[in-house]
Design a protein around this motif. Structure first.
Motif, short mmCIF file in Angstrom:
data_model
loop_
_atom_site.label_atom_id
_atom_site.label_comp_id
_atom_site.label_asym_id
_atom_site.label_seq_id
_atom_site.Cartn_x
_atom_site.Cartn_y
_atom_site.Cartn_z
N PRO C 75 0.81 -1.22 0.00
CA PRO C 75 0.00 0.00 0.00
C PRO C 75 0.84 1.27 0.00
O PRO C 75 0.54 2.21 -0.75
CB PRO C 75 -0.82 -0.14 1.29
N THR C 76 1.91 1.34 0.79
CA THR C 76 2.72 2.56 0.82
C THR C 76 3.44 2.78 -0.50
O THR C 76 3.57 3.92 -0.96
CB THR C 76 3.73 2.51 1.99
N GLY C 79 1.02 4.23 -2.75
CA GLY C 79 0.90 5.65 -2.42
C GLY C 79 2.00 6.48 -3.08
O GLY C 79 1.75 7.56 -3.61
N SER C 80 3.24 5.96 -3.04
CA SER C 80 4.35 6.68 -3.68
C SER C 80 4.12 6.81 -5.17
O SER C 80 4.36 7.86 -5.77
CB SER C 80 5.67 5.93 -3.44
#
Lengths: 178, 178, 178, 178
Positions: C75-76, C79-80
């Motif tokens: 998920p992160t 996001g990036s």
């Protein structure tokens, strides 16, 4: 099974309301209408809208709901509002009796004007009644955060008030092997 | 129970239409197709699209639906359209008979060009028919607010026309303790 | 009722694939896992991801699926990717055997670098295998429109691969008056 | 049918947690409450929120969950957070006992301040307890990618914590021809 149907058919209501010194503004979505087709399907027969309701303040944190004024945003007006730049303004004009014998008796205008320095907008409603010779002016300042709530919820609502969420739902979960 | 199934299987239709002086433009989404897998699941076998339909005006607020021209946007073309900057243009070329013996007989091109000063786009469709020796040109100016409606509804539609909404639905609501 | 359950439990698969000269890139979402709680509810026990699959080209429009290389975005990392500016780059490093005895044997790195002048990105995967002494490099240029498809579908997928769509579903459609 | 109802009524939980050197931050959404109307429908009686939970670190990758501190973001505070520019700050003040006899005993403040050069934010929580004469300070740096996850999931959550998703669901799938 009957009680389940009853409960699932219950309409839900939700809104977003900001209470300010001179007036309050409440915003809620209205669903589109569908008309049945001979094929068994259905087509949007009337778009939904986003209803703005203004209440004047009549004391500290007291609002007179009997003096409310309404303004229904069409899908295109919702589009204008959610794409408004920080320094931009917009204005919409409505005649509630358009194309009837009362056309022109009441004129409504809604405008959003920037508060200045990227900090929100004034939302202004003017209702001019040519029969009663009255002019109602209601103005609600909204902060940048409140406008972000409006932009996010109205962007979410837009495909729904146009019926696109229903047109994009697959009613046949999986092809049948027969 | 049967009637519930019938009603829930009814396909819904929704669109967004703008009527302008020389032509009207109507936009509606088309769902993807799935093919069944041996595992019992299903896989997208053909992506959906976003269909643009142009109608020429034949009088004031009158449009000739028999002279309509179609242009189906693929997911990647939808991506180009929703990421278009205010001063940018884009153009797509289609051959409805590509990879058939009629390839090259009809050539369609769709372009969006800015109206100027951050105020919307011209949407232009050109249909060149090399057999009938005809060229149809249809052009619809859309305002910034109308484009915001298109960008928002097409962004919403994109995962759906690619079947991602169905791939991201959990078909097992909760793990069973057995 | 049994057949309805069967069809509704069928898993659906969807992806987005771009075919380019030297390699193809296919992207598909993976759902999170839930573990049951004593209360009868469930909690996300493992986040989902967005899987990138690269296939090398072995001729014109021919790709070798047996030589595929995988890279799963957390998920992160999603996001990036979706917040990447037009002129920005990002790079992620994975070790498929992290915290096992094989740690360090295989190192994967994925980078996105701008194609220049606001026109898309190179998506580069490098797989370094210290045991086989091999290095695989796969690179796929994606256009601005293709990146817009990725950003839109990944933004849509993000709350789903984290289970927020299920946490935000009201399982009690209406309060019961009893 | 009973067991299906049981499983479908099971509440699901999902969150997003970042673990950093001095503290961890976990974020999860809370659904709104509805009250039943005489008409059989329901109206949002209390908005949901987005709950932030901070845990102090007590060693390397060890966090003390008994010392957690909570901060619930209202819809408008969520709006402020998701519209925060790269170089902007925001701060919210809460009194958990507001309008009770304990008002003013505990004061909480949450701030987001930029890490600098478009690279994320510090999320700072200060809890001032005037009775125990204590001040708790918890600070978690979040990267640009982590903030993008927050902005995307909170934008998704916002219409849900306000009940707009339920107000925009058509409970009558198709008009009946009778």
């Amino acid at each position: 099974a009957t009680s389940l149907d009853d409960s699932s058919s219950g309409k839900k209501f939700a809104s977003y309301t900001v209470f300010k010194g001179k007036a309050a503004l409440s915003v809620h979505p209205i669903l589109p209408s569908f008309s049945k087709l001979e094929s068994g399907g259905a087509r949007v027969s009337r778009n939904g809208s986003v209803m703005l309701t203004f209440f004047p303040a009549v004391g500290q944190r007291k609002y007179d709901y009997t003096k409310k004024q309404l303004f229904a945003l069409s899908p295109t007006e919702v589009g204008s509002l959610i794409s408004l730049g920080p320094a931009e303004s917009c204005e919409f004009f409505h005649d509630p009796s358009m194309k009837s014998s009362h056309e022109g008796q009441v004129k409504k205008s809604l405008s959003l004007t920037p508060l200045g320095s990227d900090s929100g907008y004034f939302v202004n409603l003017t209702v001019l009644n040519n029969v009663q010779k009255t002019t109602d002016r209601l103005s609600v300042p909204i902060t940048k955060g409140e406008f972000a709530v409006l932009r996010t919820t109205l962007s979410y609502a837009l495909p729904h008030i146009m019926g696109w969420d229903q047109a994009l739902t697959n009613h046949h979960p999986a092809p049948q092997a027969s």
